[in-house]
Design a protein around this motif. Sequence first.
Motif, short mmCIF file in Angstrom:
data_model
loop_
_atom_site.label_atom_id
_atom_site.label_comp_id
_atom_site.label_asym_id
_atom_site.label_seq_id
_atom_site.Cartn_x
_atom_site.Cartn_y
_atom_site.Cartn_z
N ALA A 120 0.83 -1.21 0.00
CA ALA A 120 0.00 0.00 0.00
C ALA A 120 0.86 1.25 0.00
O ALA A 120 0.56 2.23 -0.71
CB ALA A 120 -0.94 0.00 1.20
N VAL A 124 1.09 4.25 -2.76
CA VAL A 124 0.87 5.67 -2.45
C VAL A 124 2.03 6.52 -2.96
O VAL A 124 1.83 7.58 -3.56
CB VAL A 124 0.68 5.87 -0.93
CG1 VAL A 124 0.73 7.35 -0.56
CG2 VAL A 124 -0.64 5.27 -0.48
N ASP A 181 -4.76 2.01 2.38
CA ASP A 181 -4.85 3.22 1.55
C ASP A 181 -5.72 4.27 2.21
O ASP A 181 -5.40 5.46 2.21
CB ASP A 181 -5.44 2.87 0.18
CG ASP A 181 -4.39 2.88 -0.91
OD1 ASP A 181 -3.22 3.16 -0.60
OD2 ASP A 181 -4.74 2.63 -2.08
N LYS A 332 0.15 3.17 -9.54
CA LYS A 332 -0.42 2.24 -8.55
C LYS A 332 0.11 0.82 -8.74
O LYS A 332 0.68 0.24 -7.80
CB LYS A 332 -1.95 2.27 -8.63
CG LYS A 332 -2.60 3.31 -7.74
CD LYS A 332 -2.47 2.93 -6.28
CE LYS A 332 -3.19 3.90 -5.38
NZ LYS A 332 -3.04 3.55 -3.96
#
Length: 426
Positions: A120, A124, A181, A332
């Motif tokens: 995650a 980010v 997230d 991502k």
Amino acid sequence: MSDPIPSFAFSRTRRVAERAALALERFLHVEAASGIVLLIAAALALLWANSPAADGYHALWHLPLTLGIGDWVHVQSLHFWINDGLMTVFFLVVGMEIRREMHDGALSNLRLAALPIAAALGGVAAPALIYVAFNAAPPTHAGWAIPTATDIAFAIGVLALLGRRVPANVRVFLLALAIIDDIVAVLIIALFYSGGLDVDGLAIAAAGIGLVLALRALGAASAWAYVLPGAVVWVGLLRLGVHPTLSGVVLGLMTPVLPMPRRPGAANDPPTPFDEAPCTRVQHALHPWVAYGVMPLFALANAGVSLGGVDVGAPAAHAVLLGVLLGLVVGKPIGIVAISWLAIRFGGGRLPPGVSWGGLWLIGLLAGIGFTMSIFVAMLAFDDAALLAAAKLGVLLASVIAACVGLGWGWLHLRAPADTARTDTA
């Protein structure tokens, strides 16, 4: 010799255990179905905002709405009450899901949670870096956090379209990653998208939190008892300069994850709904309302981008759109897979059973569906209408592309023979 355990105790324990076991299944089912509703609401908003009735669309959300009692009256637009009011309930459910996962879910064991956390964080950092590469200077750099979020409902909904061939741990990993997230997004909003702090607001918010703690100490089990203290926290954060929807996260994290103790003399009573943990019970009650009401209404109010009003030829708008689009679609999956590979190669991590590298790429691609949280951050980042429209358009395009690419990759990956799609933990 100890007294035999009465049968009602077994019944109560079994009932609580069964409810806990069904929590994840219910959550995933509601998220998957609500993703379709969310898509319909977003499509309707786009059509409405680009139709001959577009003026009516924009006028609707600017209608003044008055809420209050006596001298305590607050007048704001319908758009404000949706984004700053109703979305508090959305964040409340997010906070309770985070709290539950920290207690007995994917985030309860640091060793098990380490890989989703690392993935995650990679998901980010990479989108933010890509965005900043196109938007290094003000005012466009303020949108760096827009492509960092994942929309749980959309992502789980698209994953559900691939059917039962999807391994269960792929769903769990995606859910854990999306929840992390959300945690990061909440922290970003609190730290980077809040105004100057007002001491009076801090005192009000603290008073509301104190009321919540007092009610918990008194054993108040009804969710309605916490509405007034929750409203006090909301007002306090609004005055403080922190986005008021974060009051939902605060209250969600404070919700007990264990059943409230029974009052003396009630040990032999049959099981009741209050035997379920407040966190689970309230989340189950609110989740459908949020999934099928609050989130679609938010999409309807905010996804209506007038395509004729977006000048993608303008350098600033073009940079914002490109940064958001590439951040979500490219950043991502690359961030998630790359950091996961590093964690496994050098950190001793392992992919969960049933999750292959192909499955991890599927998770990364679907994580590029930003939508709800990305649009929410965009509205905090930009006051300029042209930049906001470009950011929203980037989010919408990226979400559609990520969903289509994810579906295509998932179909190809899941139809591959078992020996080529096996889990690779090397």
